[in-house]
Scaffold this motif. Structure first.
Motif, PDB file in Angstrom:
ATOM      1  N   PHE A  12      -3.840   2.223  -2.990  1.00 21.18           N
ATOM      2  CA  PHE A  12      -2.769   2.401  -3.975  1.00 21.18           C
ATOM      3  C   PHE A  12      -2.951   1.542  -5.231  1.00 21.18           C
ATOM      4  CE2 PHE A  12      -0.575   3.607   0.008  1.00 21.18           C
ATOM      5  CZ  PHE A  12      -0.093   4.850  -0.377  1.00 21.18           C
ATOM      6  N   VAL A  13      -3.965   0.694  -5.258  1.00 16.94           N
ATOM      7  CA  VAL A  13      -4.110  -0.244  -6.378  1.00 16.94           C
ATOM      8  C   VAL A  13      -4.208   0.482  -7.711  1.00 16.94           C
ATOM      9  CG1 VAL A  13      -5.668  -1.927  -7.427  1.00 16.94           C
ATOM     10  CG2 VAL A  13      -5.064  -2.123  -5.000  1.00 16.94           C
ATOM     11  N   ARG A  14      -4.956   1.576  -7.785  1.00 17.06           N
ATOM     12  CA  ARG A  14      -5.119   2.311  -9.042  1.00 17.06           C
ATOM     13  C   ARG A  14      -4.041   3.375  -9.238  1.00 17.06           C
ATOM     14  NH1 ARG A  14      -9.818   1.516 -11.757  1.00 17.06           N
ATOM     15  NH2 ARG A  14     -11.499   0.396 -10.668  1.00 17.06           N
ATOM     16  N   THR A  15      -3.700   4.074  -8.176  1.00 22.51           N
ATOM     17  CA  THR A  15      -2.783   5.209  -8.322  1.00 22.51           C
ATOM     18  C   THR A  15      -1.310   4.792  -8.357  1.00 22.51           C
ATOM     19  OG1 THR A  15      -2.726   5.515  -5.923  1.00 22.51           O
ATOM     20  CG2 THR A  15      -4.402   6.740  -7.148  1.00 22.51           C
ATOM     21  N   ASP A  16      -0.948   3.711  -7.659  1.00 25.05           N
ATOM     22  CA  ASP A  16       0.452   3.271  -7.606  1.00 25.05           C
ATOM     23  C   ASP A  16       0.485   1.755  -7.433  1.00 25.05           C
ATOM     24  OD1 ASP A  16       3.150   2.940  -7.252  1.00 25.05           O
ATOM     25  OD2 ASP A  16       3.376   4.551  -5.778  1.00 25.05           O
ATOM     26  N   PRO A  17       0.206   1.006  -8.515  1.00 26.47           N
ATOM     27  CA  PRO A  17       0.100  -0.461  -8.403  1.00 26.47           C
ATOM     28  C   PRO A  17       1.392  -1.126  -7.932  1.00 26.47           C
ATOM     29  CG  PRO A  17       0.023   0.257 -10.695  1.00 26.47           C
ATOM     30  CD  PRO A  17      -0.117   1.469  -9.876  1.00 26.47           C
ATOM     31  N   ASP A  18       2.560  -0.561  -8.299  1.00 27.60           N
ATOM     32  CA  ASP A  18       3.818  -1.162  -7.840  1.00 27.60           C
ATOM     33  C   ASP A  18       3.939  -1.098  -6.319  1.00 27.60           C
ATOM     34  OD1 ASP A  18       4.597  -1.848 -10.369  1.00 27.60           O
ATOM     35  OD2 ASP A  18       5.803  -0.029 -10.685  1.00 27.60           O
ATOM     36  N   ARG A  19       3.563   0.050  -5.764  1.00 23.49           N
ATOM     37  CA  ARG A  19       3.620   0.180  -4.314  1.00 23.49           C
ATOM     38  C   ARG A  19       2.586  -0.728  -3.651  1.00 23.49           C
ATOM     39  NH1 ARG A  19       3.046   5.567  -0.400  1.00 23.49           N
ATOM     40  NH2 ARG A  19       3.918   4.521   1.452  1.00 23.49           N
ATOM     41  N   ALA A  20       1.412  -0.827  -4.256  1.00 25.38           N
ATOM     42  CA  ALA A  20       0.387  -1.719  -3.716  1.00 25.38           C
ATOM     43  C   ALA A  20       0.893  -3.155  -3.691  1.00 25.38           C
ATOM     44  CB  ALA A  20      -0.890  -1.614  -4.550  1.00 25.38           C
ATOM     45  N   ARG A  21       1.587  -3.576  -4.743  1.00 24.46           N
ATOM     46  CA  ARG A  21       2.134  -4.933  -4.820  1.00 24.46           C
ATOM     47  C   ARG A  21       3.200  -5.139  -3.741  1.00 24.46           C
ATOM     48  NH1 ARG A  21       3.908  -4.500  -9.525  1.00 24.46           N
ATOM     49  NH2 ARG A  21       1.931  -4.989 -10.538  1.00 24.46           N
ATOM     50  N   SER A  22       4.075  -4.137  -3.575  1.00 20.80           N
ATOM     51  CA  SER A  22       5.134  -4.230  -2.566  1.00 20.80           C
ATOM     52  C   SER A  22       4.549  -4.303  -1.157  1.00 20.80           C
ATOM     53  CB  SER A  22       6.066  -3.024  -2.685  1.00 20.80           C
ATOM     54  OG  SER A  22       7.033  -3.033  -1.658  1.00 20.80           O
ATOM     55  N   LEU A  23       3.541  -3.465  -0.905  1.00 25.29           N
ATOM     56  CA  LEU A  23       2.904  -3.475   0.413  1.00 25.29           C
ATOM     57  C   LEU A  23       2.185  -4.794   0.672  1.00 25.29           C
ATOM     58  CD1 LEU A  23       1.445   0.139   0.537  1.00 25.29           C
ATOM     59  CD2 LEU A  23       3.296  -0.772   1.956  1.00 25.29           C
ATOM     60  N   LEU A  24       1.613  -5.364  -0.362  1.00 26.43           N
ATOM     61  CA  LEU A  24       0.925  -6.641  -0.196  1.00 26.43           C
ATOM     62  C   LEU A  24       1.909  -7.741   0.190  1.00 26.43           C
ATOM     63  CD1 LEU A  24      -1.900  -7.829  -0.367  1.00 26.43           C
ATOM     64  CD2 LEU A  24      -1.451  -8.412  -2.764  1.00 26.43           C
ATOM     65  N   LEU A  25       3.108  -7.708  -0.397  1.00 24.21           N
ATOM     66  CA  LEU A  25       4.145  -8.685  -0.031  1.00 24.21           C
ATOM     67  C   LEU A  25       4.594  -8.476   1.417  1.00 24.21           C
ATOM     68  CD1 LEU A  25       6.306  -8.717  -3.296  1.00 24.21           C
ATOM     69  CD2 LEU A  25       4.746 -10.504  -2.478  1.00 24.21           C
ATOM     70  N   GLU A  26       4.737  -7.210   1.820  1.00 20.34           N
ATOM     71  CA  GLU A  26       5.108  -6.928   3.205  1.00 20.34           C
ATOM     72  C   GLU A  26       4.021  -7.431   4.160  1.00 20.34           C
ATOM     73  OE1 GLU A  26       7.897  -5.930   4.145  1.00 20.34           O
ATOM     74  OE2 GLU A  26       8.814  -4.885   2.461  1.00 20.34           O
ATOM     75  N   PHE A  27       2.770  -7.219   3.768  1.00 21.29           N
ATOM     76  CA  PHE A  27       1.650  -7.671   4.591  1.00 21.29           C
ATOM     77  C   PHE A  27       1.661  -9.197   4.725  1.00 21.29           C
ATOM     78  CE2 PHE A  27      -2.751  -9.221   4.796  1.00 21.29           C
ATOM     79  CZ  PHE A  27      -3.170  -8.638   5.980  1.00 21.29           C
ATOM     80  N   ALA A  28       1.934  -9.891   3.623  1.00 17.04           N
ATOM     81  CA  ALA A  28       1.979 -11.357   3.651  1.00 17.04           C
ATOM     82  C   ALA A  28       3.101 -11.853   4.565  1.00 17.04           C
ATOM     83  CB  ALA A  28       2.164 -11.896   2.234  1.00 17.04           C
ATOM     84  N   ASP A  29       4.274 -11.214   4.453  1.00 17.37           N
ATOM     85  CA  ASP A  29       5.401 -11.624   5.300  1.00 17.37           C
ATOM     86  C   ASP A  29       5.110 -11.349   6.773  1.00 17.37           C
ATOM     87  OD1 ASP A  29       6.879 -12.545   3.184  1.00 17.37           O
ATOM     88  OD2 ASP A  29       8.023 -10.691   2.933  1.00 17.37           O
ATOM     89  N   PHE A  30       4.485 -10.204   7.042  1.00 16.30           N
ATOM     90  CA  PHE A  30       4.169  -9.860   8.433  1.00 16.30           C
ATOM     91  C   PHE A  30       3.190 -10.864   9.031  1.00 16.30           C
ATOM     92  CE2 PHE A  30       1.351  -7.928  11.517  1.00 16.30           C
ATOM     93  CZ  PHE A  30       2.247  -7.435  12.445  1.00 16.30           C
TER      94      PHE A  30
END
Length: 370
Positions: free
Chosen positions: A191-209
């Protein structure tokens, strides 16, 4: 009508037995923490009451950990008595020549030293002091030392169980993490190129998990925290599978504060995703429910995937590491260790019929806190 009145609690022997058991129960909690200065200081007074001696000491294999009673000036003589007892590995009696004293009226003239044994190792001694030697004191000191050794054995078993559970959690983290981390980072990267906002949100979820999964404090957590971590996990998996993965949740609010073993539900959900959806061509649904069942909390994790051979599940629950079943045996063992054999996993499955795993935990259990 004749009224019966109890004028005493049994015979004198009954009352003596009750006093002995009561005194032993007062010493037991400290001894169940193992042999340390703090535990010895808390237990020594009660142990002296059991023996009825003028003074009593509890030692490790070299030094005096705690002393109760008179004659404390004899403390420097204790290490030599302990060394002899440890060397000979049996109860020893010591006379006035071994305890020289110039204090008039001092009741500490003789000593009986009994070894404290844990797992066939001498870990300390019980030193009973008296004005003169008696066969009764030697026998009583030896019996008391055997009882103390039993309590210390139980403390060691508790410590071993705790270390085993911690090792199991570390193994579970190692088992889950490489598989999950690789897939999650791949999904985020897509999602980094196609939907960077979602990629950022998922990265935060991954960090919290991962922060939750690798935390180092506490053997237990609340069901609410475990479910919150599962929610993050499923968000990351939905990013990977897209519309192929749907999730249904039904959680009774009153069970959210219930304490559960750390990482006892999340592996079941990952197992449902892996075996219920991975490798399948169509869609899959993961259903998670938590119910209030009086004194218990009932948690169910179900998938509508390919199902499993019941014999393979039985082997996984028995701890067969060769089977690709994320944490199933680990979770079952930790539940049984924490709550007893009545609280292991219940797995319902068959080829082509999906899998349902049920976890039942008491809402309140001694020693289980977050």
């Amino acid at each position: 009508m004749r009224v019966w009145r109890r004028t005493h609690l049994g015979t004198e022997a009954d009352r003596a037995t009750f006093r002995t058991l009561h005194t032993a129960s007062l010493a037991s909690p400290a001894l169940r923490e193992g042999l340390t200065t703090a535990s010895a200081e808390r237990a020594v007074r009660h142990l002296r009451d059991l023996l009825g001696t003028p003074a009593l000491a509890v030692t490790d294999t070299a030094t005096c950990l705690a002393w109760d009673g008179e004659g404390g000036h004899h403390g420097d003589q204790v290490p030599a008595l302990v060394a002899t007892t440890v060397e000979r590995a049996r109860t020893q009696s010591f006379s006035r020549g071994d305890l020289p004293c110039d204090v008039p009226g001092c009741p500490v003239r003789t000593a009986v030293v009994s070894p404290l044994v844990v797992d066939e190792r001498i870990v300390g001694t019980l030193v009973a002091f008296a004005p003169y030697p008696t066969a009764g004191l030697a026998l009583a000191a030896d019996e008391t030392a055997q009882w103390v050794s039993g309590q210390l054995e139980l403390a060691e078993l508790d410590a071993n169980r705790t270390r085993l559970m911690e090792a199991e959690v570390r193994a579970l983290r190692a088992q889950i993490s490489p598989h999950f981390i690789y897939n999650s980072l791949n999904a985020i990267a897509s999602f980094v190129r196609t939907d960077p906002d979602r990629a950022r949100s998922l990265l935060l979820e991954f960090a919290d998990f991962t922060r939750y999964s690798f935390r180092r404090h506490g053997d237990h957590t609340t069901l609410a925290e475990e479910l919150h971590s599962i929610e993050r996990y499923l968000l990351l998996e939905q990013a990977r599978f897209g519309d192929r993965l749907s999730v249904r949740l039904s959680i009774a609010p009153e069970v959210l504060p219930v304490a559960v073993p750390f990482l006892c539900i999340q592996p079941l959900v990952e197992n449902a995703v892996r075996h219920g959806l991975e490798g399948a061509d169509g869609t899959g649904t993961i259903t998670i429910q938590a119910h209030d069942r009086g004194s218990d909390c009932l948690i169910e994790v179900e998938d509508d995937g390919a199902g499993e051979d019941p014999e393979r599940v039985r082997r996984a629950l028995a701890g067969d590491a060769s089977l690709d079943s994320v944490g199933l045996g680990n979770v079952d063992a930790r539940l049984r260790t924490t709550y007893g054999d009545d609280y292991g996993l219940v797995v319902e499955t068959a080829p082509g019929a999906g899998t349902k795993v049920t976890v039942r935990v008491p809402k309140f259990a001694p020693g289980v806190t977050t």
